[in-house]
Enzyme design. Structure first.
Site, PDB file in Angstrom:
ATOM      1  N   ASN A 159       0.856  -1.024   0.104  1.00 54.15           N
ATOM      2  CA  ASN A 159      -0.123   0.240  -0.057  1.00 54.15           C
ATOM      3  C   ASN A 159       0.889   1.184   0.082  1.00 54.15           C
ATOM      4  O   ASN A 159       1.276   1.685   1.059  1.00 54.15           O
ATOM      5  CB  ASN A 159      -0.915   0.066   1.209  1.00 54.15           C
ATOM      6  CG  ASN A 159      -1.859   1.041   1.267  1.00 54.15           C
ATOM      7  OD1 ASN A 159      -1.686   2.092   0.789  1.00 54.15           O
ATOM      8  ND2 ASN A 159      -3.054   0.999   1.980  1.00 54.15           N
ATOM      9  N   ARG A 186      -1.827  -1.153  -4.056  1.00 59.00           N
ATOM     10  CA  ARG A 186      -2.631  -0.132  -4.081  1.00 59.00           C
ATOM     11  C   ARG A 186      -2.262   0.811  -5.024  1.00 59.00           C
ATOM     12  O   ARG A 186      -1.038   1.320  -4.921  1.00 59.00           O
ATOM     13  CB  ARG A 186      -3.047   0.539  -2.766  1.00 59.00           C
ATOM     14  CG  ARG A 186      -3.768   1.885  -2.957  1.00 59.00           C
ATOM     15  CD  ARG A 186      -3.809   2.376  -1.397  1.00 59.00           C
ATOM     16  NE  ARG A 186      -4.383   3.679  -1.538  1.00 59.00           N
ATOM     17  CZ  ARG A 186      -3.504   4.880  -1.149  1.00 59.00           C
ATOM     18  NH1 ARG A 186      -2.420   4.949  -0.670  1.00 59.00           N
ATOM     19  NH2 ARG A 186      -4.061   6.269  -1.067  1.00 59.00           N
ATOM     20  N   HIS A 202      -9.613   7.378  -2.027  1.00 57.92           N
ATOM     21  CA  HIS A 202      -9.649   6.497  -0.729  1.00 57.92           C
ATOM     22  C   HIS A 202     -10.859   5.322  -1.201  1.00 57.92           C
ATOM     23  O   HIS A 202     -11.591   4.888  -0.209  1.00 57.92           O
ATOM     24  CB  HIS A 202     -10.565   7.573   0.334  1.00 57.92           C
ATOM     25  CG  HIS A 202      -9.109   8.271   0.883  1.00 57.92           C
ATOM     26  ND1 HIS A 202      -9.625   9.720   1.096  1.00 57.92           N
ATOM     27  CD2 HIS A 202      -8.092   8.026   1.175  1.00 57.92           C
ATOM     28  CE1 HIS A 202      -8.427  10.178   1.419  1.00 57.92           C
ATOM     29  NE2 HIS A 202      -7.367   9.271   1.542  1.00 57.92           N
ATOM     30  N   ARG A 210      -2.381  19.504   1.984  1.00 56.54           N
ATOM     31  CA  ARG A 210      -3.246  19.813   0.930  1.00 56.54           C
ATOM     32  C   ARG A 210      -4.140  20.798   1.187  1.00 56.54           C
ATOM     33  O   ARG A 210      -4.831  20.948   2.171  1.00 56.54           O
ATOM     34  CB  ARG A 210      -3.719  18.531   0.204  1.00 56.54           C
ATOM     35  CG  ARG A 210      -2.802  17.495  -0.114  1.00 56.54           C
ATOM     36  CD  ARG A 210      -3.420  16.119  -0.588  1.00 56.54           C
ATOM     37  NE  ARG A 210      -2.630  15.033  -0.189  1.00 56.54           N
ATOM     38  CZ  ARG A 210      -3.112  13.671  -0.115  1.00 56.54           C
ATOM     39  NH1 ARG A 210      -4.266  13.704  -0.686  1.00 56.54           N
ATOM     40  NH2 ARG A 210      -2.492  12.723  -0.054  1.00 56.54           N
ATOM     41  N   GLU A 233      -7.586  -1.195   3.984  1.00 53.25           N
ATOM     42  CA  GLU A 233      -7.340  -1.052   2.755  1.00 53.25           C
ATOM     43  C   GLU A 233      -6.588  -2.499   2.354  1.00 53.25           C
ATOM     44  O   GLU A 233      -6.950  -3.105   1.191  1.00 53.25           O
ATOM     45  CB  GLU A 233      -6.527   0.054   2.233  1.00 53.25           C
ATOM     46  CG  GLU A 233      -7.249   1.495   2.507  1.00 53.25           C
ATOM     47  CD  GLU A 233      -6.404   2.732   2.184  1.00 53.25           C
ATOM     48  OE1 GLU A 233      -7.044   3.745   1.718  1.00 53.25           O
ATOM     49  OE2 GLU A 233      -5.314   2.474   2.563  1.00 53.25           O
TER      50      GLU A 233
END
Length: 371
Positions: free
Chosen positions: A10, A64, A152, A208, A347
């Site tokens: 990931n 991922r 996501h 961000r 995830e």
């Protein structure tokens, strides 16, 4: 035959989560994991630990990938054609795809006979209604792939699968971490999401900016900033870090906010923008049945959950302070019309499941353990 082993990578822009899963008949069992900075160095460390027996030899590797570009909207087995296509998609995610492609190529060089699978964070959102996908830009740009992709997705997919019908008909999931977004779901299907063309869109995050008046970027460009400068400002110098002037870490901000007004403002802005997004998605859904907090901040920061929910009473959102402080599975009072939940995401197991489906379809478990 022994249960297959799947290695999950990931990758972030500067970090790498590693997990190994054994594909047992009753589900995917996590047998080892780690989380470090520096993708290339960490991949070499994985090889060393496999060689000396600290990690098992994988039978497949699942990755991922933050962005699949306009062409890739489902998990896929990795081959030369997919890698070439992803190289063409680099402009869609220049901060993430290079590291993720490095992981793929490094694994292929070391273990050329081990199959690999790409799982795209954008895939979950690919069926968004056009009214949510399109920006109000010339139609030709949409045809070039300039649209809302959403991110996501692997996290949202896990939560939707785990909660199932408990989500209700109208739900909003908030994935709050250094990167933060939310998704509005109608009967478990996404109808809108905050992140857009890139993971920089939506409400403010760790470093961000989130959504901006596009005129800000035009102004900065006219003042002499080039594309690289703008990317640095928007992705690395803004958000909680930009407002606080000191840190992007929510835990640090919570500790400082009583004595540092800039830290307090960063906290308030984050919660305010997230609350506005919840309100707008409630309008898009025509009401709300379930609100879910997940991600590092969403799962651990009770103050953030409380502040986001404050002022949403008009939508039926209320929280029980004791339950919220304990991070209970349900943090709303029993009589609340909207169920507010805290749900840990995973995830990596989602990637392992897709890898299992594509590489070992014959090994589907007869019954699954809890997600």
């Amino acid at each position: 035959m022994a249960d297959p082993i799947v290695l999950v990578l990931n990758s972030g822009s500067s970090s790498l989560k590693v997990a190994f899963f054994r594909l047992a008949t009753d589900g995917e069992i996590r047998i080892a994991d780690g989380n470090t900075q520096g993708t290339a160095a960490t991949t070499e460390s994985i090889f060393e630990k496999i060689a000396d027996g600290r990690y098992p030899m994988p039978d497949a590797v699942g990755h991922r990938l933050v962005h699949g570009g306009p062409r890739h909207v489902m998990p896929e087995r990795i081959g030369p054609a997919l890698v070439a296509s992803l190289r063409e998609a680099l402009p869609f995610a220049p901060l993430h795809l290079p590291a993720e492609l490095l992981g793929i190529e490094t694994m292929a060089a070391r273990y050329p006979n081990v199959p690999q699978v790409a799982c795209f964070d954008t895939a979950f959102h690919h069926g968004l209604p056009e009214v949510a996908q399109r920006f109000a830009l010339p139609r030709a740009l949409f045809d070039e792939g300039v649209k809302r992709y959403g991110f996501h997705g692997l996290s949202y997919e896990y939560i939707v699968r785990k909660l199932g019908t408990a989500l209700g008909a109208r739900s909003i999931i908030l994935h709050l971490g250094n990167g933060a977004s939310m998704v509005a779901l109608q009967n478990g299907k996404p109808i809108d999401t905050t992140m857009g063309f890139t993971p920089a869109g939506g409400f403010m995050m760790g470093t961000r900016s989130g959504d901006l008046d596009p005129g800000v970027l035009v102004y900065l460009a006219r003042a002499g900033r080039n594309a690289g400068d703008l990317e640095t400002i928007v992705n690395h110098q803004s958000g909680l870090l930009g407002v606080s002037g000191t840190t992007s870490d929510m835990k640090d901000l919570l500790e400082r906010r009583a004595s540092d007004p800039h830290a307090a403002l960063a906290f308030e802005m984050f919660c305010y923008q997230a609350r506005k997004a919840v309100g707008s998605f409630g309008a898009a859904l025509g009401g709300l049945d379930t609100l879910v907090f997940t991600g590092g901040i969403g799962e651990r920061a009770s103050s953030v959950r409380e502040r986001i929910c404050a002022g949403l009473e008009f939508m039926g959102v209320r929280i029980d302070r004791a339950r919220n402080g304990d991070a209970s599975e349900v943090i709303s009072p029993p009589d609340c019309p909207v169920t507010v939940r805290v749900c840990a995401t995973d995830e990596e197991i989602t990637i392992a499941r897709h890898t299992r489906r594509l590489v070992f379809p014959q090994s589907h478990p007869t019954s699954r353990v809890s997600p």
